[in-house]
Write a protein that holds these residues in place. Sequence first.
Motif, PDB file in Angstrom:
ATOM      1  N   LEU A  74       0.835  -1.200   0.000  1.00  0.00           N
ATOM      2  CA  LEU A  74       0.000   0.000   0.000  1.00  0.00           C
ATOM      3  C   LEU A  74       0.870   1.250   0.000  1.00  0.00           C
ATOM      4  O   LEU A  74       0.641   2.182  -0.774  1.00  0.00           O
ATOM      5  N   GLN A  75       1.880   1.279   0.865  1.00  0.00           N
ATOM      6  CA  GLN A  75       2.770   2.438   0.930  1.00  0.00           C
ATOM      7  C   GLN A  75       3.444   2.669  -0.408  1.00  0.00           C
ATOM      8  O   GLN A  75       3.484   3.799  -0.904  1.00  0.00           O
ATOM      9  N   GLN A  76       3.965   1.620  -1.013  1.00  0.00           N
ATOM     10  CA  GLN A  76       4.643   1.756  -2.296  1.00  0.00           C
ATOM     11  C   GLN A  76       3.682   2.281  -3.361  1.00  0.00           C
ATOM     12  O   GLN A  76       4.028   3.167  -4.148  1.00  0.00           O
ATOM     13  N   THR A  77       2.468   1.756  -3.381  1.00  0.00           N
ATOM     14  CA  THR A  77       1.461   2.190  -4.351  1.00  0.00           C
ATOM     15  C   THR A  77       1.157   3.675  -4.194  1.00  0.00           C
ATOM     16  O   THR A  77       1.081   4.416  -5.180  1.00  0.00           O
ATOM     17  N   MET A  78       0.989   4.116  -2.942  1.00  0.00           N
ATOM     18  CA  MET A  78       0.660   5.516  -2.699  1.00  0.00           C
ATOM     19  C   MET A  78       1.824   6.445  -3.031  1.00  0.00           C
ATOM     20  O   MET A  78       1.627   7.504  -3.629  1.00  0.00           O
ATOM     21  N   VAL A  79       3.032   6.049  -2.665  1.00  0.00           N
ATOM     22  CA  VAL A  79       4.206   6.875  -2.960  1.00  0.00           C
ATOM     23  C   VAL A  79       4.412   6.987  -4.471  1.00  0.00           C
ATOM     24  O   VAL A  79       4.698   8.075  -4.996  1.00  0.00           O
ATOM     25  N   GLU A  80       4.234   5.890  -5.185  1.00  0.00           N
ATOM     26  CA  GLU A  80       4.375   5.927  -6.646  1.00  0.00           C
ATOM     27  C   GLU A  80       3.317   6.815  -7.290  1.00  0.00           C
ATOM     28  O   GLU A  80       3.603   7.551  -8.235  1.00  0.00           O
ATOM     29  N   ALA A  81       2.088   6.764  -6.779  1.00  0.00           N
ATOM     30  CA  ALA A  81       1.022   7.615  -7.320  1.00  0.00           C
ATOM     31  C   ALA A  81       1.341   9.088  -7.070  1.00  0.00           C
ATOM     32  O   ALA A  81       1.134   9.935  -7.948  1.00  0.00           O
ATOM     33  N   LEU A  82       1.845   9.391  -5.885  1.00  0.00           N
ATOM     34  CA  LEU A  82       2.228  10.759  -5.578  1.00  0.00           C
ATOM     35  C   LEU A  82       3.336  11.216  -6.527  1.00  0.00           C
ATOM     36  O   LEU A  82       3.283  12.317  -7.071  1.00  0.00           O
ATOM     37  N   ALA A  83       4.304  10.362  -6.770  1.00  0.00           N
ATOM     38  CA  ALA A  83       5.420  10.713  -7.659  1.00  0.00           C
ATOM     39  C   ALA A  83       4.941  10.931  -9.099  1.00  0.00           C
ATOM     40  O   ALA A  83       5.528  11.738  -9.823  1.00  0.00           O
ATOM     41  N   ARG A  84       3.884  10.233  -9.506  1.00  0.00           N
ATOM     42  CA  ARG A  84       3.356  10.378 -10.874  1.00  0.00           C
ATOM     43  C   ARG A  84       2.425  11.580 -11.036  1.00  0.00           C
ATOM     44  O   ARG A  84       2.046  11.919 -12.156  1.00  0.00           O
ATOM     45  N   ALA A  85       2.051  12.223  -9.950  1.00  0.00           N
ATOM     46  CA  ALA A  85       1.182  13.395 -10.054  1.00  0.00           C
ATOM     47  C   ALA A  85       1.881  14.459 -10.899  1.00  0.00           C
ATOM     48  O   ALA A  85       3.119  14.530 -10.925  1.00  0.00           O
ATOM     49  N   PRO A  86       1.113  15.285 -11.604  1.00  0.00           N
ATOM     50  CA  PRO A  86       1.739  16.342 -12.415  1.00  0.00           C
ATOM     51  C   PRO A  86       2.709  17.171 -11.585  1.00  0.00           C
ATOM     52  O   PRO A  86       2.454  17.454 -10.406  1.00  0.00           O
ATOM     53  N   ASP A 146       3.366  20.209 -11.590  1.00  0.00           N
ATOM     54  CA  ASP A 146       2.852  21.488 -11.116  1.00  0.00           C
ATOM     55  C   ASP A 146       1.719  21.326 -10.096  1.00  0.00           C
ATOM     56  O   ASP A 146       1.147  22.322  -9.648  1.00  0.00           O
ATOM     57  N   ALA A 147       1.426  20.092  -9.689  1.00  0.00           N
ATOM     58  CA  ALA A 147       0.370  19.854  -8.701  1.00  0.00           C
ATOM     59  C   ALA A 147       0.807  20.390  -7.340  1.00  0.00           C
ATOM     60  O   ALA A 147       1.955  20.222  -6.928  1.00  0.00           O
ATOM     61  N   ALA A 148      -0.129  21.029  -6.662  1.00  0.00           N
ATOM     62  CA  ALA A 148       0.122  21.495  -5.291  1.00  0.00           C
ATOM     63  C   ALA A 148       0.320  20.266  -4.405  1.00  0.00           C
ATOM     64  O   ALA A 148      -0.129  19.165  -4.751  1.00  0.00           O
ATOM     65  N   PRO A 149       0.997  20.429  -3.256  1.00  0.00           N
ATOM     66  CA  PRO A 149       1.241  19.282  -2.380  1.00  0.00           C
ATOM     67  C   PRO A 149      -0.020  18.482  -2.022  1.00  0.00           C
ATOM     68  O   PRO A 149      -0.010  17.249  -2.075  1.00  0.00           O
ATOM     69  N   LEU A 150      -1.111  19.175  -1.688  1.00  0.00           N
ATOM     70  CA  LEU A 150      -2.335  18.436  -1.353  1.00  0.00           C
ATOM     71  C   LEU A 150      -2.953  17.752  -2.568  1.00  0.00           C
ATOM     72  O   LEU A 150      -3.605  16.726  -2.429  1.00  0.00           O
ATOM     73  N   GLU A 151      -2.744  18.292  -3.754  1.00  0.00           N
ATOM     74  CA  GLU A 151      -3.213  17.620  -4.975  1.00  0.00           C
ATOM     75  C   GLU A 151      -2.428  16.320  -5.185  1.00  0.00           C
ATOM     76  O   GLU A 151      -2.997  15.298  -5.570  1.00  0.00           O
ATOM     77  N   ALA A 152      -1.130  16.375  -4.943  1.00  0.00           N
ATOM     78  CA  ALA A 152      -0.302  15.173  -5.073  1.00  0.00           C
ATOM     79  C   ALA A 152      -0.710  14.135  -4.030  1.00  0.00           C
ATOM     80  O   ALA A 152      -0.779  12.939  -4.321  1.00  0.00           O
TER      81      ALA A 152
END
Length: 188
Positions: free
Chosen positions: A62-74, A76-82
């Motif tokens: 789960l942690q790996q999945t969430m961290v990878e999704a955050l890393a793939r966020a645009p 220019d995404a704001a921190p809360l968007e990521a």
Amino acid sequence: MGRWEPNTEQRFLVAAIELFGEIGFERTTVAAIAQRAGLTARTFFRYFDDKREVLFKGSEQLQQTMVEALARAPLDAAPLEAIGAALATAGEFFNDERRPFARIRYAVVAANPELHERELIKMATLSGALAQALRARGVEEPDASLAAEAGIAVFRIAFAQWVSEAETRGYGEIAVESLARLRKLTAR
């Protein structure tokens, strides 16, 4: 008892969660889990260190999945968007198939102080990983830690909602809605 049967780990998981729900965590033994699974206690210990591990299996994934999704966020995404991207991806992990297991797990962890403490440590570890992923994106402190901690608060509240008996929406939907509510609250 079959030792080398397919789906061994899953059989242990199902047997354990059934027993936790039926007779409680404290009264459930590894021998009982193995018997319910149609396997041996020795085989159980090839997959888990102890019965507590059954409840925390998948945390790293789960942690790996969430961290990878955050890393793939645009970028220019704001921190809360990521963070929102990470929470939405957790919805793929917490699917409808996992909900019955999650409901029992939630109740077992809430009723046992030692397990609750371990759950809090798991959440702190996840927060640290999300904060690190935000720092890797160039978010400075304390903003990275604040956004990660806010994300964990949303994660926990959304999870509690998702496992409630009356809830039918998916975890991802609840988490994204909860994050939007947090944004509204902080904008006032």
